[in-house]
Design a protein around this motif. Structure first.
Motif, mmCIF file in Angstrom:
data_model
loop_
_atom_site.group_PDB
_atom_site.id
_atom_site.type_symbol
_atom_site.label_atom_id
_atom_site.label_comp_id
_atom_site.label_asym_id
_atom_site.label_seq_id
_atom_site.Cartn_x
_atom_site.Cartn_y
_atom_site.Cartn_z
ATOM 1 N N SER A 47 -34.695 65.994 -33.762
ATOM 2 C CA SER A 47 -34.779 67.431 -34.015
ATOM 3 C C SER A 47 -34.494 67.791 -35.478
ATOM 4 O O SER A 47 -34.651 68.936 -35.861
ATOM 5 N N LEU A 48 -34.110 66.814 -36.282
ATOM 6 C CA LEU A 48 -33.838 67.079 -37.690
ATOM 7 C C LEU A 48 -35.141 67.327 -38.447
ATOM 8 O O LEU A 48 -36.166 66.719 -38.138
ATOM 9 N N PRO A 49 -35.086 68.184 -39.474
ATOM 10 C CA PRO A 49 -36.270 68.348 -40.322
ATOM 11 C C PRO A 49 -36.651 67.010 -40.948
ATOM 12 O O PRO A 49 -35.789 66.158 -41.186
ATOM 13 N N GLU A 50 -37.932 66.837 -41.218
ATOM 14 C CA GLU A 50 -38.425 65.562 -41.735
ATOM 15 C C GLU A 50 -37.704 65.136 -43.014
ATOM 16 O O GLU A 50 -37.382 63.961 -43.189
ATOM 17 N N MET A 78 -27.644 71.258 -40.009
ATOM 18 C CA MET A 78 -26.530 71.237 -39.056
ATOM 19 C C MET A 78 -25.396 72.161 -39.503
ATOM 20 O O MET A 78 -24.295 72.108 -38.975
ATOM 21 N N GLY A 79 -25.682 72.983 -40.514
ATOM 22 C CA GLY A 79 -24.694 73.938 -40.990
ATOM 23 C C GLY A 79 -23.704 73.366 -41.987
ATOM 24 O O GLY A 79 -22.726 74.018 -42.329
ATOM 25 N N HIS A 80 -23.938 72.153 -42.464
ATOM 26 C CA HIS A 80 -23.044 71.534 -43.439
ATOM 27 C C HIS A 80 -23.342 72.097 -44.826
ATOM 28 O O HIS A 80 -24.490 72.262 -45.202
ATOM 29 N N LYS A 81 -22.310 72.356 -45.560
ATOM 30 C CA LYS A 81 -22.465 72.787 -46.945
ATOM 31 C C LYS A 81 -21.432 72.049 -47.772
ATOM 32 O O LYS A 81 -20.231 72.155 -47.522
#
Length: 145
Positions: A47-50, A78-81
């Protein structure tokens, strides 16, 4: 035997950084690069972007006398920054779930951004930022990992 290592988070350039560190320190990879696309038993990877599929999920580099430098890429999807403060973690590699739970409970008092230790595909894992702002990760590896 329990061990402590430093875990570094990157904004997409973990592989470049670790290849650079390997040259500088003349270290050896103890955990070769594993990528997000290789995450086992999960729909998360597909489900991750390519553009995130080839980001580093985990790598380990031995530097001095068994000292481990470990790392991964953080994923925006995944909302990580990545910000200064969440890019460095003290990783406790422990011998038992009981020890991980004990240390987590003690360090999680008045803490933030906590994930209680739980089963993951590589072992038993948790994380918290203690009341002094230090990020701790707790790992008990599966015997087959």
């Amino acid at each position: 035997m329990a061990n402590v290592s430093v875990y570094l988070n990157f904004a997409g350039n973990c592989e470049e950084a670790f290849n650079h560190y390997r040259q500088i320190f003349r270290g050896e990879f103890t955990f070769p690069f594993s990528y997000m696309r290789d995450m086992p038993g999960s729909d998360v990877a597909s489900s991750l972007p390519e553009h995130e599929q080839g980001k580093v999920m985990h790598v380990g580099l031995s530097l001095f006398n068994g000292f481990q430098l470990m790392g991964c890429d953080m994923l925006e999807s995944m909302g990580h920054k990545l910000v200064v403060g969440n890019n460095t973690v003290l990783n406790l590699e422990l011998d038992s779930k009981e020890e991980a739970d004990r240390l987590y409970q003690a360090l999680a008092t008045q803490s933030s951004e906590c994930v209680a230790p739980q089963e993951q595909f590589w072992g038993y894992w948790g994380v918290c930022i203690d009341k002094f702002g230090i990020r701790w990760m707790f790992n008990v590896m599966n015997p087959t990992t």
